[in-house]
Design a protein around this motif. Sequence first.
Motif, PDB file in Angstrom:
ATOM      1  N   THR A  42     -39.504  38.425   1.641  1.00 36.49           N
ATOM      2  CA  THR A  42     -39.137  39.006   2.932  1.00 36.49           C
ATOM      3  C   THR A  42     -38.033  38.200   3.610  1.00 36.49           C
ATOM      4  OG1 THR A  42     -41.389  39.816   3.183  1.00 36.49           O
ATOM      5  CG2 THR A  42     -40.049  39.721   5.180  1.00 36.49           C
ATOM      6  N   PRO A  43     -36.928  38.856   3.964  1.00 34.36           N
ATOM      7  CA  PRO A  43     -35.857  38.152   4.677  1.00 34.36           C
ATOM      8  C   PRO A  43     -36.361  37.632   6.025  1.00 34.36           C
ATOM      9  CG  PRO A  43     -35.073  40.259   3.850  1.00 34.36           C
ATOM     10  CD  PRO A  43     -36.563  40.247   3.675  1.00 34.36           C
ATOM     11  N   GLY A  44     -35.932  36.428   6.372  1.00 37.32           N
ATOM     12  CA  GLY A  44     -36.344  35.826   7.636  1.00 37.32           C
ATOM     13  C   GLY A  44     -35.273  35.844   8.692  1.00 37.32           C
ATOM     14  N   VAL A  45     -34.089  36.320   8.324  1.00 41.48           N
ATOM     15  CA  VAL A  45     -32.957  36.374   9.246  1.00 41.48           C
ATOM     16  C   VAL A  45     -32.201  37.678   9.025  1.00 41.48           C
ATOM     17  CG1 VAL A  45     -32.689  33.863   9.482  1.00 41.48           C
ATOM     18  CG2 VAL A  45     -31.559  35.037   7.604  1.00 41.48           C
ATOM     19  N   PRO A  46     -31.425  38.113  10.023  1.00 48.63           N
ATOM     20  CA  PRO A  46     -30.718  39.391   9.889  1.00 48.63           C
ATOM     21  C   PRO A  46     -29.777  39.491   8.684  1.00 48.63           C
ATOM     22  CG  PRO A  46     -30.714  38.690  12.181  1.00 48.63           C
ATOM     23  CD  PRO A  46     -31.285  37.542  11.375  1.00 48.63           C
ATOM     24  N   SER A  47     -29.288  38.374   8.174  1.00 46.72           N
ATOM     25  CA  SER A  47     -28.383  38.423   7.011  1.00 46.72           C
ATOM     26  C   SER A  47     -29.104  38.826   5.733  1.00 46.72           C
ATOM     27  CB  SER A  47     -27.715  37.061   6.811  1.00 46.72           C
ATOM     28  OG  SER A  47     -28.682  36.094   6.432  1.00 46.72           O
ATOM     29  N   GLY A  48     -30.441  38.821   5.748  1.00 44.12           N
ATOM     30  CA  GLY A  48     -31.196  39.217   4.574  1.00 44.12           C
ATOM     31  C   GLY A  48     -31.655  38.065   3.703  1.00 44.12           C
ATOM     32  N   THR A  49     -31.443  36.840   4.141  1.00 45.10           N
ATOM     33  CA  THR A  49     -31.819  35.674   3.354  1.00 45.10           C
ATOM     34  C   THR A  49     -33.334  35.507   3.326  1.00 45.10           C
ATOM     35  OG1 THR A  49     -29.742  34.600   3.947  1.00 45.10           O
ATOM     36  CG2 THR A  49     -31.495  33.182   3.111  1.00 45.10           C
ATOM     37  N   SER A  50     -33.841  35.284   2.108  1.00 47.38           N
ATOM     38  CA  SER A  50     -35.268  35.052   1.912  1.00 47.38           C
ATOM     39  C   SER A  50     -35.450  33.807   1.050  1.00 47.38           C
ATOM     40  CB  SER A  50     -35.914  36.247   1.212  1.00 47.38           C
ATOM     41  OG  SER A  50     -35.473  36.322  -0.130  1.00 47.38           O
ATOM     42  N   PRO A  51     -36.652  33.223   1.044  1.00 50.52           N
ATOM     43  CA  PRO A  51     -36.872  32.068   0.170  1.00 50.52           C
ATOM     44  C   PRO A  51     -36.585  32.372  -1.305  1.00 50.52           C
ATOM     45  CG  PRO A  51     -38.600  32.162   1.820  1.00 50.52           C
ATOM     46  CD  PRO A  51     -37.791  33.433   1.956  1.00 50.52           C
ATOM     47  N   LEU A  52     -37.050  33.515  -1.812  1.00 47.59           N
ATOM     48  CA  LEU A  52     -36.784  33.837  -3.218  1.00 47.59           C
ATOM     49  C   LEU A  52     -35.307  34.122  -3.454  1.00 47.59           C
ATOM     50  CD1 LEU A  52     -39.698  35.935  -4.752  1.00 47.59           C
ATOM     51  CD2 LEU A  52     -39.197  33.498  -4.948  1.00 47.59           C
ATOM     52  N   GLY A  53     -34.655  34.719  -2.491  1.00 49.91           N
ATOM     53  CA  GLY A  53     -33.222  34.959  -2.616  1.00 49.91           C
ATOM     54  C   GLY A  53     -32.447  33.656  -2.765  1.00 49.91           C
ATOM     55  N   LEU A  54     -32.846  32.653  -2.000  1.00 50.19           N
ATOM     56  CA  LEU A  54     -32.190  31.348  -2.114  1.00 50.19           C
ATOM     57  C   LEU A  54     -32.472  30.703  -3.463  1.00 50.19           C
ATOM     58  CD1 LEU A  54     -32.718  30.074   1.509  1.00 50.19           C
ATOM     59  CD2 LEU A  54     -30.513  30.435   0.384  1.00 50.19           C
ATOM     60  N   ILE A  55     -33.714  30.809  -3.937  1.00 52.35           N
ATOM     61  CA  ILE A  55     -34.039  30.267  -5.269  1.00 52.35           C
ATOM     62  C   ILE A  55     -33.192  30.963  -6.337  1.00 52.35           C
ATOM     63  CG2 ILE A  55     -35.840  30.164  -7.055  1.00 52.35           C
ATOM     64  CD1 ILE A  55     -36.466  28.113  -5.031  1.00 52.35           C
ATOM     65  N   LYS A  56     -33.072  32.286  -6.245  1.00 52.51           N
ATOM     66  CA  LYS A  56     -32.269  33.022  -7.234  1.00 52.51           C
ATOM     67  C   LYS A  56     -30.804  32.581  -7.181  1.00 52.51           C
ATOM     68  CE  LYS A  56     -33.189  37.244  -8.456  1.00 52.51           C
ATOM     69  NZ  LYS A  56     -33.470  38.688  -8.514  1.00 52.51           N
ATOM     70  N   HIS A  57     -30.278  32.392  -5.986  1.00 55.35           N
ATOM     71  CA  HIS A  57     -28.895  31.931  -5.831  1.00 55.35           C
ATOM     72  C   HIS A  57     -28.716  30.551  -6.466  1.00 55.35           C
ATOM     73  CE1 HIS A  57     -25.044  30.907  -4.075  1.00 55.35           C
ATOM     74  NE2 HIS A  57     -25.601  29.852  -3.515  1.00 55.35           N
ATOM     75  N   LEU A  58     -29.633  29.641  -6.162  1.00 56.49           N
ATOM     76  CA  LEU A  58     -29.515  28.280  -6.681  1.00 56.49           C
ATOM     77  C   LEU A  58     -29.710  28.207  -8.187  1.00 56.49           C
ATOM     78  CD1 LEU A  58     -31.280  26.357  -3.795  1.00 56.49           C
ATOM     79  CD2 LEU A  58     -28.833  26.322  -4.381  1.00 56.49           C
ATOM     80  N   THR A  59     -30.392  29.186  -8.758  1.00 50.42           N
ATOM     81  CA  THR A  59     -30.592  29.220 -10.211  1.00 50.42           C
ATOM     82  C   THR A  59     -29.247  29.278 -10.939  1.00 50.42           C
ATOM     83  OG1 THR A  59     -32.775  30.197  -9.994  1.00 50.42           O
ATOM     84  CG2 THR A  59     -31.650  30.555 -12.092  1.00 50.42           C
ATOM     85  N   GLY A  60     -28.272  29.944 -10.357  1.00 55.94           N
ATOM     86  CA  GLY A  60     -26.960  30.027 -10.980  1.00 55.94           C
ATOM     87  C   GLY A  60     -25.932  29.052 -10.440  1.00 55.94           C
ATOM     88  N   ALA A  61     -26.168  28.504  -9.253  1.00 57.73           N
ATOM     89  CA  ALA A  61     -25.133  27.724  -8.571  1.00 57.73           C
ATOM     90  C   ALA A  61     -24.677  26.495  -9.356  1.00 57.73           C
ATOM     91  CB  ALA A  61     -25.611  27.322  -7.182  1.00 57.73           C
ATOM     92  N   GLU A  62     -25.620  25.698  -9.820  1.00 53.94           N
ATOM     93  CA  GLU A  62     -25.236  24.495 -10.564  1.00 53.94           C
ATOM     94  C   GLU A  62     -24.512  24.847 -11.856  1.00 53.94           C
ATOM     95  OE1 GLU A  62     -27.701  20.740 -11.271  1.00 53.94           O
ATOM     96  OE2 GLU A  62     -29.051  22.130 -10.256  1.00 53.94           O
TER      97      GLU A  62
END
Length: 155
Positions: A42-62
Motif C-alpha cells: 500500500t502506498p503511503g504517500v501521494p506519489s505511490g511509494t510503498s515499502p515493497l515498491g522501494l524494495i523492488k527499485h533497490l533490487t535493480g539499483a545497485e
Amino acid sequence: MTDNRPPAIAAGEKDTLIAFHRYLREAIIRKVEDLPDTAARTPGVPSGTSPLGLIKHLTGAELVWLEWAFLGRDPFPELGMDVTETDTVESCIAAYRAAAARADEIWDSLDDLDAVSAREDRTLRWILVHTVEELARHAGHIDILREQIDGQVGR
C-alpha cells in the motif's frame, strides 16, 4: 524491532563503505520483513511509494551501476516501483537478497576505486558512494512509511 547501530569499523575506504552498504541493506530488509503483504504493497504517500515498491527499485539499483554502467553488461536492470498483487514481502526480499549477493560478488572482485566505468564518466568510487547514498535515502523513506503503517521506529 531492535535498533541496530551503524557498523563500528576501522578499515580502509572501500571496506568502510561496503560495511555501511551492507548495514543499510539489512536495515531496509528489517523494516519490511515483518509487514503484512497488504500493508507493504500500500502506498503511503501521494506519489505511490510503498515499502515493497522501494524494495523492488533497490533490487535493480545497485546492479544498474555495477553491471550495466561500470562493467558494460546488458540488459539494463528493472528499476520500477510498481507492485502487483502477486508481489509478497517474502518474494521481494528474496529477490533483493539475490541481487545483493550478486552485487557483493562484483564488489569483492573490484579493487581500483579510481577505475572509470564502461558506460558512464564515473569512477568506481563515485558508484560506491552513490549507491550508499541511494540506500540511505530510501532507508529513510522506508522508515517513514513503516512509522505511518504501524508506528514502528528505529534502525
